[in-house]
Design a protein around this motif. Sequence first.
Motif, mmCIF file in Angstrom:
data_model
loop_
_atom_site.group_PDB
_atom_site.id
_atom_site.type_symbol
_atom_site.label_atom_id
_atom_site.label_comp_id
_atom_site.label_asym_id
_atom_site.label_seq_id
_atom_site.Cartn_x
_atom_site.Cartn_y
_atom_site.Cartn_z
ATOM 1 N N ILE A 127 -39.407 -87.724 85.613
ATOM 2 C CA ILE A 127 -38.035 -88.153 85.362
ATOM 3 C C ILE A 127 -37.568 -88.875 86.619
ATOM 4 O O ILE A 127 -37.642 -88.326 87.721
ATOM 5 C CB ILE A 127 -37.112 -86.955 85.045
ATOM 6 C CG1 ILE A 127 -37.638 -86.152 83.849
ATOM 7 C CG2 ILE A 127 -35.678 -87.416 84.836
ATOM 8 C CD1 ILE A 127 -37.700 -86.912 82.546
ATOM 9 N N ASP A 128 -37.113 -90.122 86.464
ATOM 10 C CA ASP A 128 -36.681 -90.905 87.622
ATOM 11 C C ASP A 128 -35.281 -90.471 88.059
ATOM 12 O O ASP A 128 -34.662 -89.604 87.428
ATOM 13 C CB ASP A 128 -36.782 -92.403 87.315
ATOM 14 C CG ASP A 128 -35.566 -93.010 86.651
ATOM 15 O OD1 ASP A 128 -34.671 -92.273 86.161
ATOM 16 O OD2 ASP A 128 -35.499 -94.249 86.591
ATOM 17 N N PRO A 129 -34.748 -91.035 89.156
ATOM 18 C CA PRO A 129 -33.436 -90.597 89.661
ATOM 19 C C PRO A 129 -32.276 -90.743 88.682
ATOM 20 O O PRO A 129 -31.244 -90.091 88.848
ATOM 21 C CB PRO A 129 -33.227 -91.484 90.900
ATOM 22 C CG PRO A 129 -34.612 -91.777 91.382
ATOM 23 C CD PRO A 129 -35.415 -91.930 90.101
ATOM 24 N N ASP A 130 -32.425 -91.560 87.641
ATOM 25 C CA ASP A 130 -31.355 -91.730 86.655
ATOM 26 C C ASP A 130 -31.634 -91.042 85.325
ATOM 27 O O ASP A 130 -30.909 -91.242 84.358
ATOM 28 C CB ASP A 130 -31.083 -93.222 86.420
ATOM 29 C CG ASP A 130 -30.280 -93.820 87.553
ATOM 30 O OD1 ASP A 130 -29.149 -93.354 87.782
ATOM 31 O OD2 ASP A 130 -30.797 -94.725 88.226
ATOM 32 N N GLY A 131 -32.694 -90.269 85.253
ATOM 33 C CA GLY A 131 -32.979 -89.526 84.032
ATOM 34 C C GLY A 131 -33.907 -90.209 83.058
ATOM 35 O O GLY A 131 -34.104 -89.720 81.947
ATOM 36 N N PHE A 132 -34.502 -91.350 83.439
ATOM 37 C CA PHE A 132 -35.463 -92.020 82.567
ATOM 38 C C PHE A 132 -36.789 -91.274 82.594
ATOM 39 O O PHE A 132 -37.263 -90.866 83.659
ATOM 40 C CB PHE A 132 -35.692 -93.475 83.005
ATOM 41 C CG PHE A 132 -34.488 -94.357 82.842
ATOM 42 C CD1 PHE A 132 -34.175 -94.905 81.605
ATOM 43 C CD2 PHE A 132 -33.662 -94.631 83.911
ATOM 44 C CE1 PHE A 132 -33.073 -95.724 81.444
ATOM 45 C CE2 PHE A 132 -32.549 -95.452 83.764
ATOM 46 C CZ PHE A 132 -32.256 -95.991 82.528
ATOM 47 N N THR A 178 -28.014 -96.083 88.807
ATOM 48 C CA THR A 178 -26.706 -95.758 89.372
ATOM 49 C C THR A 178 -26.735 -95.887 90.890
ATOM 50 O O THR A 178 -25.724 -96.209 91.494
ATOM 51 C CB THR A 178 -26.249 -94.343 88.968
ATOM 52 O OG1 THR A 178 -27.255 -93.404 89.334
ATOM 53 C CG2 THR A 178 -25.995 -94.262 87.482
ATOM 54 N N ASP A 179 -27.883 -95.643 91.509
ATOM 55 C CA ASP A 179 -28.087 -95.860 92.947
ATOM 56 C C ASP A 179 -29.277 -96.801 93.071
ATOM 57 O O ASP A 179 -30.436 -96.369 93.048
ATOM 58 C CB ASP A 179 -28.331 -94.529 93.654
ATOM 59 C CG ASP A 179 -28.495 -94.670 95.166
ATOM 60 O OD1 ASP A 179 -28.991 -95.726 95.638
ATOM 61 O OD2 ASP A 179 -28.163 -93.710 95.878
ATOM 62 N N PHE A 180 -29.013 -98.092 93.174
ATOM 63 C CA PHE A 180 -30.052 -99.105 93.141
ATOM 64 C C PHE A 180 -31.113 -98.889 94.217
ATOM 65 O O PHE A 180 -32.311 -98.940 93.936
ATOM 66 C CB PHE A 180 -29.435 -100.501 93.271
ATOM 67 C CG PHE A 180 -30.439 -101.615 93.229
ATOM 68 C CD1 PHE A 180 -30.978 -102.030 92.020
ATOM 69 C CD2 PHE A 180 -30.860 -102.242 94.386
ATOM 70 C CE1 PHE A 180 -31.909 -103.052 91.965
ATOM 71 C CE2 PHE A 180 -31.789 -103.276 94.347
ATOM 72 C CZ PHE A 180 -32.316 -103.675 93.134
ATOM 73 N N GLU A 181 -30.703 -98.656 95.455
ATOM 74 C CA GLU A 181 -31.678 -98.520 96.542
ATOM 75 C C GLU A 181 -32.530 -97.269 96.392
ATOM 76 O O GLU A 181 -33.732 -97.301 96.658
ATOM 77 C CB GLU A 181 -30.988 -98.565 97.905
ATOM 78 C CG GLU A 181 -30.430 -99.943 98.242
ATOM 79 C CD GLU A 181 -31.478 -101.064 98.204
ATOM 80 O OE1 GLU A 181 -32.646 -100.838 98.588
ATOM 81 O OE2 GLU A 181 -31.119 -102.184 97.774
ATOM 82 N N LEU A 182 -31.971 -96.168 95.943
ATOM 83 C CA LEU A 182 -32.742 -94.947 95.693
ATOM 84 C C LEU A 182 -33.787 -95.194 94.609
ATOM 85 O O LEU A 182 -34.968 -94.867 94.766
ATOM 86 C CB LEU A 182 -31.812 -93.803 95.274
ATOM 87 C CG LEU A 182 -32.485 -92.499 94.845
ATOM 88 C CD1 LEU A 182 -33.164 -91.840 96.044
ATOM 89 C CD2 LEU A 182 -31.453 -91.567 94.223
ATOM 90 N N SER A 183 -33.367 -95.820 93.526
ATOM 91 C CA SER A 183 -34.296 -96.103 92.433
ATOM 92 C C SER A 183 -35.329 -97.153 92.836
ATOM 93 O O SER A 183 -36.492 -97.072 92.436
ATOM 94 C CB SER A 183 -33.532 -96.544 91.191
ATOM 95 O OG SER A 183 -32.806 -95.459 90.666
ATOM 96 N N ARG A 184 -34.928 -98.100 93.649
ATOM 97 C CA ARG A 184 -35.884 -99.107 94.117
ATOM 98 C C ARG A 184 -37.000 -98.457 94.923
ATOM 99 O O ARG A 184 -38.175 -98.772 94.733
ATOM 100 C CB ARG A 184 -35.159 -100.155 94.956
ATOM 101 C CG ARG A 184 -36.070 -101.237 95.476
ATOM 102 C CD ARG A 184 -35.327 -102.245 96.328
ATOM 103 N NE ARG A 184 -36.156 -103.412 96.509
ATOM 104 C CZ ARG A 184 -35.709 -104.586 96.866
ATOM 105 N NH1 ARG A 184 -34.412 -104.762 97.078
ATOM 106 N NH2 ARG A 184 -36.524 -105.594 97.030
ATOM 107 N N ARG A 185 -36.646 -97.551 95.823
ATOM 108 C CA ARG A 185 -37.676 -96.846 96.607
ATOM 109 C C ARG A 185 -38.595 -96.051 95.685
ATOM 110 O O ARG A 185 -39.810 -96.010 95.877
ATOM 111 C CB ARG A 185 -37.026 -95.947 97.658
ATOM 112 C CG ARG A 185 -36.403 -96.725 98.811
ATOM 113 C CD ARG A 185 -35.947 -95.826 99.949
ATOM 114 N NE ARG A 185 -34.948 -94.850 99.562
ATOM 115 C CZ ARG A 185 -33.643 -95.057 99.548
ATOM 116 N NH1 ARG A 185 -33.147 -96.239 99.909
ATOM 117 N NH2 ARG A 185 -32.803 -94.096 99.210
ATOM 118 N N PHE A 186 -38.021 -95.404 94.661
ATOM 119 C CA PHE A 186 -38.799 -94.636 93.699
ATOM 120 C C PHE A 186 -39.813 -95.541 92.983
ATOM 121 O O PHE A 186 -41.005 -95.249 92.946
ATOM 122 C CB PHE A 186 -37.866 -93.967 92.682
ATOM 123 C CG PHE A 186 -38.582 -93.316 91.534
ATOM 124 C CD1 PHE A 186 -39.032 -92.010 91.644
ATOM 125 C CD2 PHE A 186 -38.794 -93.995 90.348
ATOM 126 C CE1 PHE A 186 -39.710 -91.402 90.590
ATOM 127 C CE2 PHE A 186 -39.461 -93.398 89.286
ATOM 128 C CZ PHE A 186 -39.910 -92.094 89.412
#
Length: 134
Positions: A119-124, A10-18
């Motif tokens: 759990i990643d920023p999107d709940g995975f 849902t937030d590509f850049e946040l998840s990319r950094r993660f």
Amino acid sequence: MIDHMGITATDFELSRRFYDAALEPLGLAGIMEVTPEESGGYHGIGYGKGKPFFWLSNDRRPGERSAVTGTGIHIAFAAESRAAVDAFYAAAMAHGGQDNGAPGLRPHYHPNYYGAFVIDPDGFNVEAVCHAPE
């Protein structure tokens, strides 16, 4: 056999950094990127060694609704050592991950199963696992 898989952020850049941080200790990096300019809106980065097998994307074209979060999805990445599992967990937690099982043995799977879950920023539910003895 699965060739590759992808998840939507849902937030590509946040998840990319993660994922950049969490997968680096496992020897995985973003090795291919498809930009919105190339695709008409889709933005994806493929992680792997040699060829991408795990894709993170916005998976949207202009005007489409936001992505659905990852509740119920579990992804396990292979780690070459227990130290790599520990480093994955530390990096994931430092970059927005939520604890879902600290590094340790899980003998109910098998005696050498050493894993960590976040759990990643999107709940995975994302795991790093090493099957090697010590």
